[in-house]
Scaffold this motif. Structure first.
Motif, PDB file in Angstrom:
ATOM      1  N   GLN A   1      34.571  25.999  40.915  1.00 11.28           N
ATOM      2  CA  GLN A   1      33.926  25.953  42.224  1.00 11.28           C
ATOM      3  C   GLN A   1      33.648  27.368  42.743  1.00 11.28           C
ATOM      4  O   GLN A   1      32.600  27.624  43.337  1.00 11.28           O
ATOM      5  CB  GLN A   1      34.806  25.192  43.211  1.00 11.28           C
ATOM      6  CG  GLN A   1      34.889  23.708  42.927  1.00 11.28           C
ATOM      7  CD  GLN A   1      35.882  22.999  43.841  1.00 11.28           C
ATOM      8  OE1 GLN A   1      36.805  23.616  44.383  1.00 11.28           O
ATOM      9  NE2 GLN A   1      35.700  21.697  44.008  1.00 11.28           N
ATOM     10  N   VAL A   2      34.590  28.283  42.496  1.00  4.30           N
ATOM     11  CA  VAL A   2      34.389  29.670  42.926  1.00  4.30           C
ATOM     12  C   VAL A   2      33.204  30.276  42.182  1.00  4.30           C
ATOM     13  O   VAL A   2      32.357  30.949  42.767  1.00  4.30           O
ATOM     14  CB  VAL A   2      35.666  30.505  42.691  1.00  4.30           C
ATOM     15  CG1 VAL A   2      35.395  31.986  42.980  1.00  4.30           C
ATOM     16  CG2 VAL A   2      36.810  29.996  43.559  1.00  4.30           C
ATOM     17  N   LYS A   3      33.134  30.030  40.886  1.00  2.72           N
ATOM     18  CA  LYS A   3      32.029  30.557  40.082  1.00  2.72           C
ATOM     19  C   LYS A   3      30.687  30.050  40.595  1.00  2.72           C
ATOM     20  O   LYS A   3      29.723  30.822  40.725  1.00  2.72           O
ATOM     21  CB  LYS A   3      32.215  30.160  38.620  1.00  2.72           C
ATOM     22  CG  LYS A   3      31.137  30.703  37.696  1.00  2.72           C
ATOM     23  CD  LYS A   3      31.389  30.291  36.250  1.00  2.72           C
ATOM     24  CE  LYS A   3      30.305  30.821  35.329  1.00  2.72           C
ATOM     25  NZ  LYS A   3      30.527  30.422  33.916  1.00  2.72           N
ATOM     26  N   LYS A   4      30.607  28.755  40.912  1.00  2.00           N
ATOM     27  CA  LYS A   4      29.357  28.187  41.419  1.00  2.00           C
ATOM     28  C   LYS A   4      28.993  28.801  42.773  1.00  2.00           C
ATOM     29  O   LYS A   4      27.817  29.035  43.062  1.00  2.00           O
ATOM     30  CB  LYS A   4      29.478  26.672  41.535  1.00  2.00           C
ATOM     31  CG  LYS A   4      29.460  25.951  40.189  1.00  2.00           C
ATOM     32  CD  LYS A   4      29.507  24.448  40.384  1.00  2.00           C
ATOM     33  CE  LYS A   4      29.456  23.716  39.036  1.00  2.00           C
ATOM     34  NZ  LYS A   4      29.522  22.246  39.207  1.00  2.00           N
ATOM     35  N   ALA A   5      30.003  29.046  43.607  1.00  3.94           N
ATOM     36  CA  ALA A   5      29.742  29.651  44.916  1.00  3.94           C
ATOM     37  C   ALA A   5      29.168  31.055  44.744  1.00  3.94           C
ATOM     38  O   ALA A   5      28.214  31.436  45.431  1.00  3.94           O
ATOM     39  CB  ALA A   5      31.026  29.694  45.743  1.00  3.94           C
ATOM     40  N   VAL A   6      29.733  31.833  43.823  1.00  2.00           N
ATOM     41  CA  VAL A   6      29.230  33.191  43.572  1.00  2.00           C
ATOM     42  C   VAL A   6      27.797  33.136  43.056  1.00  2.00           C
ATOM     43  O   VAL A   6      26.925  33.892  43.508  1.00  2.00           O
ATOM     44  CB  VAL A   6      30.130  33.924  42.553  1.00  2.00           C
ATOM     45  CG1 VAL A   6      29.498  35.255  42.151  1.00  2.00           C
ATOM     46  CG2 VAL A   6      31.518  34.159  43.131  1.00  2.00           C
TER      47      VAL A   6
ATOM     48  N   GLY B   1      28.565  40.776  40.674  1.00  2.00           N
ATOM     49  CA  GLY B   1      28.835  40.711  39.248  1.00  2.00           C
ATOM     50  C   GLY B   1      30.234  41.215  38.946  1.00  2.00           C
ATOM     51  O   GLY B   1      30.950  40.670  38.096  1.00  2.00           O
ATOM     52  N   PHE B   2      30.634  42.278  39.665  1.00  5.20           N
ATOM     53  CA  PHE B   2      31.996  42.810  39.522  1.00  5.20           C
ATOM     54  C   PHE B   2      33.021  41.878  40.155  1.00  5.20           C
ATOM     55  O   PHE B   2      34.027  41.514  39.542  1.00  5.20           O
ATOM     56  CB  PHE B   2      32.076  44.196  40.157  1.00  5.20           C
ATOM     57  CG  PHE B   2      33.478  44.698  40.368  1.00  5.20           C
ATOM     58  CD1 PHE B   2      34.303  44.970  39.290  1.00  5.20           C
ATOM     59  CD2 PHE B   2      33.962  44.904  41.652  1.00  5.20           C
ATOM     60  CE1 PHE B   2      35.610  45.432  39.478  1.00  5.20           C
ATOM     61  CE2 PHE B   2      35.261  45.374  41.849  1.00  5.20           C
ATOM     62  CZ  PHE B   2      36.084  45.637  40.765  1.00  5.20           C
ATOM     63  N   TYR B   3      32.751  41.462  41.397  1.00  6.69           N
ATOM     64  CA  TYR B   3      33.732  40.640  42.098  1.00  6.69           C
ATOM     65  C   TYR B   3      33.888  39.255  41.468  1.00  6.69           C
ATOM     66  O   TYR B   3      34.954  38.640  41.582  1.00  6.69           O
ATOM     67  CB  TYR B   3      33.362  40.508  43.581  1.00  6.69           C
ATOM     68  CG  TYR B   3      33.927  41.628  44.414  1.00  6.69           C
ATOM     69  CD1 TYR B   3      35.233  41.584  44.869  1.00  6.69           C
ATOM     70  CD2 TYR B   3      33.161  42.736  44.738  1.00  6.69           C
ATOM     71  CE1 TYR B   3      35.770  42.610  45.623  1.00  6.69           C
ATOM     72  CE2 TYR B   3      33.681  43.778  45.494  1.00  6.69           C
ATOM     73  CZ  TYR B   3      34.991  43.702  45.935  1.00  6.69           C
ATOM     74  OH  TYR B   3      35.525  44.730  46.672  1.00  6.69           O
ATOM     75  N   ALA B   4      32.876  38.761  40.797  1.00  6.29           N
ATOM     76  CA  ALA B   4      33.014  37.474  40.104  1.00  6.29           C
ATOM     77  C   ALA B   4      34.138  37.565  39.076  1.00  6.29           C
ATOM     78  O   ALA B   4      34.942  36.629  38.922  1.00  6.29           O
ATOM     79  CB  ALA B   4      31.697  37.096  39.424  1.00  6.29           C
ATOM     80  N   GLY B   5      34.216  38.693  38.371  1.00  6.48           N
ATOM     81  CA  GLY B   5      35.297  38.892  37.414  1.00  6.48           C
ATOM     82  C   GLY B   5      36.645  38.995  38.101  1.00  6.48           C
ATOM     83  O   GLY B   5      37.662  38.476  37.608  1.00  6.48           O
ATOM     84  N   VAL B   6      36.672  39.681  39.255  1.00 12.08           N
ATOM     85  CA  VAL B   6      37.916  39.803  40.020  1.00 12.08           C
ATOM     86  C   VAL B   6      38.391  38.433  40.480  1.00 12.08           C
ATOM     87  O   VAL B   6      39.572  38.066  40.299  1.00 12.08           O
ATOM     88  CB  VAL B   6      37.713  40.727  41.233  1.00 12.08           C
ATOM     89  CG1 VAL B   6      38.955  40.735  42.129  1.00 12.08           C
ATOM     90  CG2 VAL B   6      37.389  42.153  40.773  1.00 12.08           C
ATOM     91  N   PHE B   7      37.487  37.655  41.069  1.00 18.01           N
ATOM     92  CA  PHE B   7      37.861  36.319  41.552  1.00 18.01           C
ATOM     93  C   PHE B   7      38.360  35.441  40.408  1.00 18.01           C
ATOM     94  O   PHE B   7      39.360  34.720  40.543  1.00 18.01           O
ATOM     95  CB  PHE B   7      36.672  35.642  42.232  1.00 18.01           C
ATOM     96  CG  PHE B   7      36.144  36.352  43.450  1.00 18.01           C
ATOM     97  CD1 PHE B   7      36.960  37.172  44.212  1.00 18.01           C
ATOM     98  CD2 PHE B   7      34.809  36.208  43.834  1.00 18.01           C
ATOM     99  CE1 PHE B   7      36.469  37.826  45.345  1.00 18.01           C
ATOM    100  CE2 PHE B   7      34.315  36.850  44.950  1.00 18.01           C
ATOM    101  CZ  PHE B   7      35.141  37.664  45.705  1.00 18.01           C
ATOM    102  N   ASP B   8      37.671  35.491  39.270  1.00 16.51           N
ATOM    103  CA  ASP B   8      38.054  34.662  38.127  1.00 16.51           C
ATOM    104  C   ASP B   8      39.444  35.049  37.627  1.00 16.51           C
ATOM    105  O   ASP B   8      40.269  34.180  37.328  1.00 16.51           O
ATOM    106  CB  ASP B   8      37.023  34.819  37.010  1.00 16.51           C
ATOM    107  CG  ASP B   8      37.266  33.862  35.856  1.00 16.51           C
ATOM    108  OD1 ASP B   8      37.239  32.632  36.084  1.00 16.51           O
ATOM    109  OD2 ASP B   8      37.502  34.340  34.723  1.00 16.51           O
ATOM    110  N   ALA B   9      39.708  36.351  37.540  1.00 20.60           N
ATOM    111  CA  ALA B   9      41.021  36.807  37.080  1.00 20.60           C
ATOM    112  C   ALA B   9      42.121  36.401  38.066  1.00 20.60           C
ATOM    113  O   ALA B   9      43.230  36.017  37.659  1.00 20.60           O
ATOM    114  CB  ALA B   9      41.004  38.333  36.903  1.00 20.60           C
TER     115      ALA B   9
END
Length: 316
Positions: A33-38, A53-61
């Protein structure tokens, strides 16, 4: 981006009484859900593509780390809870948060590697931090230093590594963030919904809010800048100076972006960004909303208002 958007100023609507209610399920709660929101934000605001693009990796981690945490339960007796509520004190002091040292340290390294692929400023600093890990830098010392408010530790370490303190704070705080959120979720069960929390600071840890959220029927919630707990709040109210005077409080927004606005207070000259969940066509993820509305920060500060909370670990 801001200069192309026509802004309108408006006065706050009539006070909506604060009462017990169940928050609508509008938060993104899973990594998917977070990925789709980004992805949705990048599509609607391509100017944010690089930073997200950077924060997507941060959120995923961080979401991945959250699923592996092992924390001892944080408990509060009813007598202690009631006493702190009477005194308008939060349930916990920041120094009392607990964290999973192993998982937080792993996340610290992951974030350093992500930062090395980011903009030159972050990349160079992250490289210096990685070289110093386990010699000059011990992540656990940074974690305990952040919770104890030892800014001198960060200043000295940043000077020694020849990097900016906010970068070191960013890596440290965001490595702790999954544990902080898990602690806040544990402690939230001790909050009595029949006792509305009227102060403008977080009922869990006492930190200032970083975001405001408008929900169904115009209800308002605030989001903590430290543990990211959200709690019901008075609709017409400045959380920073406690003013509830209509003459002091107003907001501005863009006609092209009705799902976000800035609430400002003429009394203390501070502002808080507000997201309208009723206008969003996607799930909300508060850290994402904070990052993807930086143009509102720029506009508010151009108008002479200061952010209600300044984070030394914010590199957005």
């Amino acid at each position: 981006l801001v200069s192309r958007s026509p802004y309108t100023t408006s006065r706050n609507p009539q006070l909506v009484p604060l009462k017990r209610y169940r928050m609508k399920s509008y938060f993104a709660l899973t990594p998917g859900q977070v990925k789709k929101a980004v992805e949705a934000v990048i599509k609607s605001k391509p100017v944010y593509a690089e930073i997200l693009g950077f924060y997507a990796g941060v959120f995923d981690a961080q979401e991945d780390c959250k699923s592996r945490l092992h924390l001892e339960p944080l408990q509060r007796s009813e007598a202690l809870r009631a006493a702190r509520a009477r005194e308008k004190l939060p349930l916990i002091g920041i120094e009392e948060f607990i964290y999973d040292a192993d998982e937080s340290a792993k996340l610290f390294l992951t974030l350093c590697h992500l930062a090395r692929e980011a903009n030159p400023k972050l990349s160079e600093a992250a490289g210096a931090v990685l070289k110093a890990v386990d010699t000059t830098i011990k992540p656990d010392a940074l974690f305990s230093g952040l919770l104890s408010g030892n800014e001198a530790l960060f200043e000295n370490m940043a000077t020694e590594l020849k990097i900016e303190k906010p970068v070191l704070g960013f890596l440290t705080y965001n490595s702790l963030k999954p544990s902080l959120g898990a602690c806040a979720d544990q402690l939230a069960v001790y909050l009595n919904p029949d006792e509305p929390w009227l102060p403008g600071y977080c009922p869990v840890c006492g930190s200032a809010p970083i975001l405001s959220i408008l929900e169904d029927e115009g209800r308002r919630a605030l989001v903590c800048s430290f543990c990211w707990h959200s709690w019901p709040a008075k609709r017409v109210h400045c959380p920073y100076c406690d003013s509830s005077q209509n003459k002091d409080l107003h907001y501005f927004y863009s006609e092209e972006e009705k799902d976000s606005r800035v609430d400002v207070c003429d009394h203390c000259k501070k502002y808080i960004k507000t997201c309208d969940a009723r206008e969003l066509a996607r799930l909300m993820y508060p850290p994402l909303e904070h990052i993807s509305t930086m143009h509102l920060d720029i506009k508010a500060q151009e108008m002479g208002f200061d952010p209600g909370v300044r984070l030394f670990m914010d590199v957005s």
